[in-house]
Design an enzyme around this catalytic site. Structure first.
Site, mmCIF file in Angstrom:
data_model
loop_
_atom_site.group_PDB
_atom_site.id
_atom_site.type_symbol
_atom_site.label_atom_id
_atom_site.label_comp_id
_atom_site.label_asym_id
_atom_site.label_seq_id
_atom_site.Cartn_x
_atom_site.Cartn_y
_atom_site.Cartn_z
ATOM 1 N N HIS A 182 8.786 -44.617 49.062
ATOM 2 C CA HIS A 182 8.605 -46.008 49.222
ATOM 3 C C HIS A 182 10.172 -46.422 49.147
ATOM 4 C CE1 HIS A 182 6.883 -47.897 45.870
ATOM 5 N NE2 HIS A 182 8.167 -49.213 46.237
ATOM 6 N N HIS B 193 11.660 -50.772 50.824
ATOM 7 C CA HIS B 193 11.834 -52.010 50.770
ATOM 8 C C HIS B 193 13.254 -52.168 52.120
ATOM 9 C CE1 HIS B 193 9.024 -53.221 47.767
ATOM 10 N NE2 HIS B 193 9.989 -52.190 47.489
ATOM 11 N N LYS C 18 -1.736 -50.877 49.935
ATOM 12 C CA LYS C 18 -0.634 -51.357 48.631
ATOM 13 C C LYS C 18 -1.203 -51.924 47.554
ATOM 14 C CE LYS C 18 3.349 -50.516 46.010
ATOM 15 N NZ LYS C 18 4.311 -50.798 45.789
ATOM 16 N N HIS D 197 0.652 -49.711 42.287
ATOM 17 C CA HIS D 197 2.457 -50.480 41.438
ATOM 18 C C HIS D 197 1.814 -50.721 40.340
ATOM 19 C CE1 HIS D 197 6.090 -53.276 40.552
ATOM 20 N NE2 HIS D 197 4.715 -52.559 39.153
ATOM 21 N N HIS E 118 6.598 -44.864 42.045
ATOM 22 C CA HIS E 118 7.876 -45.072 40.639
ATOM 23 C C HIS E 118 7.412 -44.768 38.985
ATOM 24 C CE1 HIS E 118 6.248 -49.597 41.094
ATOM 25 N NE2 HIS E 118 6.818 -49.653 42.192
ATOM 26 N N ASP F 180 12.317 -46.383 46.382
ATOM 27 C CA ASP F 180 12.188 -48.353 45.666
ATOM 28 C C ASP F 180 13.193 -49.072 46.312
ATOM 29 O OD1 ASP F 180 11.027 -50.496 45.297
ATOM 30 O OD2 ASP F 180 10.967 -50.167 42.783
HETATM 31 O O1 DOR Z 1 12.427 -53.900 40.782
HETATM 32 C C1 DOR Z 1 10.932 -53.934 41.464
HETATM 33 N N1 DOR Z 1 11.744 -54.393 42.968
HETATM 34 N N2 DOR Z 1 10.412 -53.298 41.821
HETATM 35 C C2 DOR Z 1 9.241 -53.462 42.837
HETATM 36 O O2 DOR Z 1 7.934 -53.509 42.198
HETATM 37 C C3 DOR Z 1 9.773 -54.694 43.783
HETATM 38 C C4 DOR Z 1 10.475 -54.293 44.873
HETATM 39 C C5 DOR Z 1 10.878 -55.444 45.224
HETATM 40 O O3 DOR Z 1 10.811 -55.740 46.160
HETATM 41 O O4 DOR Z 1 12.347 -56.310 45.294
HETATM 42 ZN ZN ZN Z 2 8.863 -50.863 45.554
#
Ligand code: DOR
Ligand code: ZN
Length: 349
Positions: A13, A15, A102, A139, A177, A250
């Site tokens: 997971h 970003h 997702k 999520h 998460h 995450d």
């Molecule tokens: O804290 C987070 N940031 N939780 C999420 O689900 C998304 C992520 C983000 O994309 O910044």
């Molecule tokens: Zn995330």
């Protein structure tokens, strides 16, 4: 235990954002992990196979521009909306590059406005995912404004996830998460078709860290960190070796200016030292028996992918996390900036 060598791990997971931000972070993950599931919550989101393939190409281009060649493989996933078509799911399930879809409940987190407003709208999509074996990543937070922010995960399990599990028993689900004892209990009560990722930050901080001597925006993420008793349960689950739990950082980069703001963004940037953070967490328990299982085996096996070929070594050695990292137009504050780590990967020498 002063030295750990494990099969090269995966981040289930992650970003990465998009150009030009992605270029500032992709190497941090690529130098420690062989593969990662790349979250689709861009703006606009990655809703179709064509968009996922184009995003994948941009990631590969960013990797190719790195000074050292990297064998990192991005694993793509689609962003589900109220309008996702069954045909798109069928196409995704046939792609060797797409590994899931997702579910963001609309309004739950960063760039989730285009997410799903009502679960019932996805019945046919879930049916198709179940039929074609495409993994659903969730999520898991309820979005009703009346629900206390610390109860959102628990309420989502009661109101939504239990129903998805019951209605689509063969659907492979990753509960992303997880942050609560209730989530761990739920995962354990389900069969092997449901698994959960656990982040390094939820293993290392409880909710006090958000308010330590003042408001700490770099400890704000969603789902929000919970009480210490939940963190202890997460440590126990992550170190247990049970096949339903695996690593997913995450790691979510936001510029310093968007975090340190009157309405700061949710997200913790852990990728710079992700593996070291997991080592710190296992060290708190004092048991590394299942470190490799959690980081390098369970996720691959759940996703039906082969184990990675290489290995990576961590040594017990102190190093200080930078105060800040370069990021376009601003800077990026890594998790635990300025603090001392007690583990070091060979790469970070
Ligand atoms: O804290 C987070 N940031 N939780 C999420 O689900 C998304 C992520 C983000 O994309 O910044
Ligand atoms: Zn995330």
């Amino acid at each position: 235990m002063n030295k750990l060598t494990i099969i090269t791990p995966d981040d289930w997971h992650l970003h990465l954002r998009d150009t030009p931000y992605m270029e500032a972070v992709v190497n941090h993950t690529a130098r420690q992990f062989a593969r990662a599931i790349i979250m689709p919550n861009l703006s606009p989101p990655v809703r179709t196979c064509a968009e996922a393939m184009a995003y994948r190409q941009r990631i590969l281009a960013a990797l190719a521009a790195l000074p050292a060649q990297s064998a990192f493989t991005p694993l793509m996933t689609l962003y589900l909306t109220d309008n996702t078509q069954v045909e798109e799911i069928r196409e995704a399930s046939q792609s060797e590059y797409i590994h899931g879809a997702k579910l963001y409940p609309a309004g739950a987190t960063t760039n989730s406005e285009a997410g799903v407003t009502e679960l019932a709208k996805l019945d046919r999509v879930f049916e198709a995912m179940q039929e074609h074996g495409l993994v659903l990543q969730v999520h898991g937070e309820a979005t009703a404004p009346t629900v206390d922010v610390f109860d959102r995960e628990k309420v989502f399990i009661e109101e939504s996830l239990s129903k998805i599990r019951k209605d689509f028993p063969q659907l492979k689900i990753v509960f992303e998460h997880i942050t609560t004892r209730e989530a761990i209990d739920f995962v354990r009560a389900c069969d092997a078709n449901l698994a959960a990722t656990i982040t390094p930050h939820h293993l290392l901080i409880n909710r006090n860290a958000i308010f330590e001597g003042g408001i700490r925006p770099h400890h704000y993420c969603l789902p929000i960190a919970k009480r210490e008793q939940h963190r202890q349960s997460l440590l126990e689950a992550a170190t247990s070796g049970e096949s339903q739990f695996f690593a997913g950082t995450d790691s979510a980069p936001h510029s310093r200016s968007s975090k340190e703001s009157g309405c700061g963004c949710a997200g913790i940037y852990s990728a710079f030292s992700a593996l070291e953070f997991y080592a710190e967490a296992f060290d708190q328990v004092g048991d590394f028996t299942h470190f490799e299982t959690f980081l390098s085996r369970n996720g691959a096996s759940f996703y039906g992918l082969p184990l990675n070929q290489g290995s990576i070594t961590l040594k017990r050695s102190e190093c200080i996390i930078p105060d800040s990292l370069p990021y376009p137009d601003s800077s990026l504050i890594p998790f635990r900036a300025g603090q001392t780590l007690h583990w070091k990967t060979a790469d970070n020498d």
